[in-house]
Design a protein around this motif. Structure first.
Motif, mmCIF file in Angstrom:
data_model
loop_
_atom_site.group_PDB
_atom_site.id
_atom_site.type_symbol
_atom_site.label_atom_id
_atom_site.label_comp_id
_atom_site.label_asym_id
_atom_site.label_seq_id
_atom_site.Cartn_x
_atom_site.Cartn_y
_atom_site.Cartn_z
ATOM 1 N N ALA A 26 0.979 -1.097 0.162
ATOM 2 C CA ALA A 26 -0.109 -0.005 0.190
ATOM 3 C C ALA A 26 0.952 1.269 -0.075
ATOM 4 O O ALA A 26 0.588 2.293 -0.698
ATOM 5 N N ALA A 53 -1.682 -11.378 -6.629
ATOM 6 C CA ALA A 53 -2.738 -10.937 -7.519
ATOM 7 C C ALA A 53 -3.198 -9.528 -7.522
ATOM 8 O O ALA A 53 -3.230 -8.740 -8.564
ATOM 9 N N GLY A 54 -2.931 -9.083 -6.080
ATOM 10 C CA GLY A 54 -2.882 -7.413 -5.812
ATOM 11 C C GLY A 54 -1.998 -6.747 -6.416
ATOM 12 O O GLY A 54 -2.186 -5.645 -7.109
ATOM 13 N N VAL A 102 -2.593 -6.378 -10.423
ATOM 14 C CA VAL A 102 -3.743 -5.510 -10.506
ATOM 15 C C VAL A 102 -3.454 -4.127 -10.329
ATOM 16 O O VAL A 102 -3.553 -3.109 -11.070
ATOM 17 N N LEU A 103 -2.601 -3.888 -9.291
ATOM 18 C CA LEU A 103 -1.939 -2.627 -9.004
ATOM 19 C C LEU A 103 -1.163 -1.926 -10.087
ATOM 20 O O LEU A 103 -0.984 -0.717 -10.234
ATOM 21 N N GLU A 136 -1.484 -2.284 -12.899
ATOM 22 C CA GLU A 136 -2.545 -1.761 -14.001
ATOM 23 C C GLU A 136 -2.432 -0.210 -13.693
ATOM 24 O O GLU A 136 -2.858 0.473 -14.716
ATOM 25 N N PHE A 137 -2.708 -0.135 -12.522
ATOM 26 C CA PHE A 137 -2.814 1.531 -12.120
ATOM 27 C C PHE A 137 -1.769 2.244 -12.213
ATOM 28 O O PHE A 137 -1.714 3.563 -11.963
ATOM 29 N N ARG A 167 1.955 0.086 -15.949
ATOM 30 C CA ARG A 167 0.954 -0.442 -16.734
ATOM 31 C C ARG A 167 1.988 -0.860 -18.149
ATOM 32 O O ARG A 167 1.774 -0.323 -19.130
#
Lengths: 390, 473
Positions: B32, B404-405, B408-409, B411-412, B415
């Motif tokens: 985070a 997985a997190g 996916v992060l 992607e933000f 990328r």
């Protein structure tokens, strides 16, 4: 607005807090019915919440892509109309009503097209469009955007407000010089400099001196336009500052301009107490003084107790093609510091046949400077002389 | 007796579960922090800023150090790519570490090298240098030919020969993106006094298309072994390096791509060739030295400059690599144990080193113990299924979600994998990684810890496939 580190800390705490809250909800209201053991319930709740969060992130990513695609499609439909209206308005035809309608229907697209138009048009057209932007309320919108959590939007807001300086004033941009986001500060400084007015120049110059080297590297090119204004008062004042940091910063700026600008104050700095300042001043000599004024100072630097200053002296003597420096440079081939020997050798390589003769004599003498002399000779012969690291 | 055994076993298993849960939880928090730090601080240079830096004489020069050992296949492409990097002032120093193939001859022929009188100015001891070559062409290329001494020794020879204030240590088969030097040098422009070293993002080039040293198309690898390493790199950078960099306790800059202050490296004595984790050890040593001198220091990670590197495609090579990394961690932590929980060393001593000790070094051992205890306990009836499920959830499922997190992060943030199918493949990999691969990795790492404690040395061999242009299917 919070500072960057505080922002990261707060965001992290919010995410953790949201996770803990979600885990508690799942633990209490969903899993409570099926699992008795508390530890197992917690252990199940965590991956359930995380799985949900990942799904939500994936959905958000997909939604972002869809929204982007839709915006692109909308831009394709709407932008030509907006651009045409702006072009006509800039050319002198009053399209403010039509543009006000477009602004109401497509505020974001109209704003973006307006920024594009302002950046590409100059003169009366630019002024008409700038007034239009004020009338349509974009000044307030972009000022609000300065507080956006989205960094690119904040920067874009500064750039946009910069286009309106002549009409809306520079108050917001000057204020942005102390924005918590350093990117916004730098962009504000660039915008003010590019405006070419001198009112805010002193502030931008002071900003460039206070900020790290990056600011001077980025602003150096933009400030070069105002070089002659700055060397009148601002730069000499900075060079006479009791703060070494400011003196060095001003010398860095001068160096970044890489051209001749008469700054007599540089001569005095060759005797500064700090060796870093002396070295930077000696490097600047060839750009700040006439050759017959600069050479003696470069020669004197060859005898400085600090090797960085001696390197600078050798480098400058070479660039000035100061033939009178030959004996001094030859003696520096025996310097205790390797970097001074190399700088002296390369400088001799720039002094033509007499310099090369000196190098040849040194190359085969077996002294500590032989290797440097050989290297400089080889480079001079290949015609690729450069003083690396200088 | 059985009751006693049951309670003892339960206590051990409970402790292991708590440890594993805490480890994953700390990873989650770091992820985070890393994510938000990346969004806040990863300043993308605008076109105007890049041009300003490119034209500025104030940007510090960089010597790019590329050790090479038996790189005849790829050396020309690598050197050409390094010479083409966009930066106002940089030189490329290839250190031929006693190659047994034609690496040196290929370089001499290709770049018209002549034997130079350039001498090393640095003072770090290295194996003997046989010759230094420079190019007759107008390219800033230096080739140092030396006796074989290993990567650390080669880097030290490069540091000695370098003349720029900054040195970039790269693997000779690393592919740097054209503007990577600009991005990685940026922190030095922001704080030249305190910044000692900066690391860049390492990505797996397997599966990507490469043309003349430049990655032209990014794609996920086709093999499971390479795909899972993509995930590991993502997790490590997003969840580890970024957060540690933000907290100013980064202990490790990847050997594939890192930028250092030359004077700091010389003061610290260069890379230690007595350790296999020289990249981690030198970073810790520099920070230690600067703290002991009472000077401000920072070591950063920036996600913008990208270096592409080849991940091992064979299990044997992967095992050797992970074993070596773990041994490196053990050696570094042992060597600098004085800094451990010592407030004098700030966040490095109070957080960075303890974290690495408790989670990176001890973690695999405890995790393996957990698998053994759980399976053994279930088999002998000393453990009930609820506790076993608890362990499964805390270690495997939580870990799966974290991976997985991270994906996916990504992607933000950066990328890089544009194709949705690549994302799907990598997600699938994230789910199955935890069933078999993770356990194997824990076992290898645990063995690495034991090997490190026993003082095992050596690098092992990695088979390289080389970069070849790939046709799209």
């Amino acid at each position: 607005m919070r500072s960057g580190r505080a922002e990261v800390a707060v965001d992290t705490m919010l995410v953790i807090g949201a996770h803990v809250g979600a885990i508690w909800l799942v633990y209490t209201y969903i899993l409570g019915r099926w699992i008795e053991a508390a530890s197992l319930r917690v252990a199940m709740a965590i991956p359930v919440v995380q799985f949900t969060a990942i799904l939500l992130l994936l959905v958000a990513s997909l939604m972002t892509k869809i929204v982007r695609a839709r915006n692109l499609a909308r831009a394709g439909r709407v932008d030509p109309e907006i651009r045409e209206a702006l072009a006509m308005h800039g050319a002198g035809e009053d399209r403010s009503e039509a543009l006000a309608k477009l602004r109401r229907a497509h505020a974001e697209r109209t704003g973006l097209c307006l920024i594009e138009a302002l950046a590409s048009v100059r003169g009366q057209g630019h002024e008409r469009l700038a007034r239009l932007a004020v009338e349509l309320g974009y000044v307030r919108r972009w000022e609000r955007q300065l507080r956006s959590r989205n960094r690119p939007r904040r920067r874009a807001a500064v750039t946009a407000l910069g286009e309106l300086i002549r009409v809306a004033g520079s108050k917001a941009i000057v204020k942005a010089l102390s924005h918590p986001d350093e990117d916004v500060q730098l962009e504000a400084a660039r915008v003010l400099v590019r405006d070419r007015r001198s009112e805010d120049l002193a502030q931008v110059f002071a900003f460039a001196l206070e900020k790290p080297l990056l600011a001077r590297v980025v602003l150096g090119g933009e400030l070069a336009i105002h070089a002659f204004t700055l060397i009148g008062e601002a730069i000499p004042a900075a060079l006479h500052s009791p703060e070494t940091r400011r003196v060095l910063a001003a010398l860095e700026l001068l160096r970044s301009w890489d051209r001749f600008l008469p700054v007599p104050a540089v001569a005095g700095l060759c005797k500064h107490a700090e060796p870093e300042v002396r070295a930077a001043a000696v490097r600047q000599l060839r750009f700040a003084l006439l050759p017959d004024e600069a050479s003696p100072l470069a020669l004197a630097a060859l005898l400085d107790p600090d090797p960085r200053v001696r390197v600078a002296g050798a480098f400058t003597a070479g660039k000035l093609h100061a033939v009178e420096a030959l004996p001094g440079l030859a003696s520096r081939l025996e310097d205790e510091a390797a970097e001074v020997r190399i700088a002296a050798a390369f400088a001799l390589g720039e002094l033509g046949p007499r310099g090369w003769q000196t190098l040849e004599n040194a190359a085969y003498s077996g002294s500590p400077g032989s290797a440097a002399a050989l290297e400089a000779l080889a480079r001079a012969r290949i015609g690729l002389l450069s003083t690396t690291g200088a | 007796m059985r009751e006693l055994l049951l309670s003892a076993f339960g206590l051990v298993e409970g402790s292991i579960i708590a440890y594993v849960a805490l480890s994953n939880l700390s990873y989650f928090i770091l992820m985070a922090v890393g994510f938000f730090a990346l969004r806040r601080f990863n300043a993308h240079l605008s076109r105007e800023e890049k041009e300003a830096i490119l034209m500025s004489p104030a940007a510090p020069g960089i010597s790019v150090l590329a050790p090479a050992y038996n790189e005849a296949l790829s050396i020309v492409a690598s050197v050409n790519a390094q010479l083409r990097l966009r930066y106002p002032s940089h030189e490329v120093i290839v250190i031929n570490d006693g190659s047994k193939d034609d690496t040196l001859k290929i370089l001499i022929d290709e770049f018209h090298l002549y034997r130079s009188a350039r001498t090393p100015e640095g003072t770090i001891e290295t194996k003997a240098i046989r010759g230094i070559y420079e190019s007759r062409d107008p390219v800033a290329l230096v080739v140092v030919d030396k006796e074989n001494g290993g990567k650390a020794d080669s880097l030290n020879a490069g540091i000695n020969v370098a003349r720029m204030p900054l040195v970039a240590a790269v693997d000779s088969d690393s592919l740097l993106e054209p503007e990577s030097l600009m991005h990685i040098a940026k922190p030095f422009l922001e704080d030249p006094e305190a910044t000692l070293a900066v690391g860049g993002l390492i990505r797996v080039v397997n599966g990507c298309e490469v043309d003349r040293g430049v990655v032209t198309r990014v794609a996920a690898p086709s093999s499971f072994i390479a795909r899972v390493q993509v995930l590991e790199y993502l997790r490590a950078f997003l969840g580890g390096r970024l957060a540690f960099s933000f907290l100013n306790c980064l202990l490790l800059i990847s050997g594939a791509f890192g930028l250092f202050r030359r004077d700091a490296l010389l003061a610290a004595g260069g890379f230690d060739h007595g350790t296999v984790g020289e990249d981690m050890e030198v970073v810790v040593r520099m920070q230690r030295l600067w703290t002991e001198r009472g000077l401000r220091s920072r070591v950063l990670f920036v996600a913008e400059p990208v270096c592409w590197t080849e991940a091992p495609e064979s299990w044997k090579s992967l095992q050797r690599q992970r074993n070596r990394w773990q041994r490196g961690t053990v050696e570094t932590l042992g060597k600098h144990r004085k800094m451990f929980l010592n407030p004098r060393y700030g966040m490095v001593g109070m957080f960075g080193l303890p974290y690495f000790f408790f989670f990176e070094m001890v973690g695999p051992v405890i995790e393996v113990a957990g698998y053994v205890c759980t399976i053994g306990g279930l088999a002998t009836g000393l453990l009930n299924w609820q506790v076993a499920l608890l362990f499964f959830l805390a270690s495997i499922v939580f870990g799966m979600m974290l991976t997985a997190g991270a994906l996916v992060l990504e992607e933000f943030t950066t990328r890089r994998y544009a194709s949705p199918m690549d994302l799907v493949r990598l997600l699938g990999c994230a789910l199955i990684e935890s069933f078999g691969y993770r356990q194997m990795m824990s076992f290898w790492r645990a063995k690495g810890v034991l090997d490190g404690l026993r003082g095992k040395k050596g690098w092992g061999k990695m088979e390289r496939l080389g970069f070849q242009p790939k046709a799209t299917k």
